[in-house]
Design a protein around this motif. Structure first.
Motif, mmCIF file in Angstrom:
data_model
loop_
_atom_site.group_PDB
_atom_site.id
_atom_site.type_symbol
_atom_site.label_atom_id
_atom_site.label_comp_id
_atom_site.label_asym_id
_atom_site.label_seq_id
_atom_site.Cartn_x
_atom_site.Cartn_y
_atom_site.Cartn_z
ATOM 1 N N VAL A 22 56.138 89.368 47.270
ATOM 2 C CA VAL A 22 56.365 88.037 46.700
ATOM 3 C C VAL A 22 57.333 87.256 47.586
ATOM 4 N N TYR A 26 56.983 83.683 50.647
ATOM 5 C CA TYR A 26 57.830 82.493 50.782
ATOM 6 C C TYR A 26 58.325 82.346 52.217
ATOM 7 N N TYR A 84 69.553 79.373 43.264
ATOM 8 C CA TYR A 84 69.632 78.828 41.904
ATOM 9 C C TYR A 84 70.727 77.771 41.808
ATOM 10 N N GLU A 99 63.287 74.781 36.492
ATOM 11 C CA GLU A 99 62.322 75.576 37.254
ATOM 12 C C GLU A 99 62.990 76.664 38.108
ATOM 13 N N ASP A 101 63.635 79.772 36.928
ATOM 14 C CA ASP A 101 63.449 81.095 36.323
ATOM 15 C C ASP A 101 63.092 82.164 37.349
ATOM 16 N N LEU A 102 62.315 81.826 38.377
ATOM 17 C CA LEU A 102 61.977 82.822 39.397
ATOM 18 C C LEU A 102 63.222 83.229 40.183
ATOM 19 N N SER A 105 65.322 85.494 37.959
ATOM 20 C CA SER A 105 64.665 86.797 37.803
ATOM 21 C C SER A 105 64.769 87.627 39.076
ATOM 22 N N LEU A 106 64.512 87.005 40.214
ATOM 23 C CA LEU A 106 64.612 87.734 41.479
ATOM 24 C C LEU A 106 66.056 88.151 41.753
#
Length: 140
Positions: A22, A26, A84, A99, A101-102, A105-106
């Motif tokens: 993942v 990016y 973040y 937006e 949240d990713l 979480s990461l």
């Protein structure tokens, strides 16, 4: 043996590999334009996003391989925290609204990997680089 004893470490390795892939996408999108993402077109390598892309490309690759998992995951956790606070928090406190949240979480999943290690399906385990957090006193 309990299934969690057998499968827990293996699933840890799968988690590490999937997260690495993942993150790798990016880095590839930011630095090489593949896959093509409109937001990353004409991205300068020494911009904030470009430098993040370098972390993601190298860190994602190392995570997929399971090499230097603990220090790499710790650094990537910091990168995601910075992402973040720099990119998402100014828009709203709540990740669902900004937006972020990713990134959150990461950040915490990478922090978990920094302590848990790469699991049995990693180069760290193969090279015996991975050390337990507590010494094994049963061999003493």
């Amino acid at each position: 043996m309990k299934p969690s004893t057998v499968w827990g470490p293996r699933v840890l390795s799968v988690l590490r590999i999937v997260l690495g892939l993942v993150l790798l996408q990016y880095g590839l999108a930011k630095l090489f334009g593949w896959p093509a993402v409109e937001m990353f077109e004409n991205l300068k390598w020494l911009s904030l996003f470009g430098i993040a892309g370098m972390f993601e490309l190298v860190g994602g690759t190392l995570l997929v391989l399971g090499l230097f998992t603990r220090p790499v995951a710790f650094i990537l956790s910091g990168e995601m925290a910075a992402a973040y606070f720099i990119e998402h928090l100014p828009h709203s406190f709540f990740p669902i609204l900004n937006e972020g949240d990713l990134a959150v979480s990461l950040c915490f999943t990478f922090l978990y990997l920094a302590f848990a290690g790469g699991g049995p399906w990693s180069l760290d385990a193969f090279l015996r680089v991975e050390t337990p957090l507590q010494p094994d006193v049963s061999r003493a």
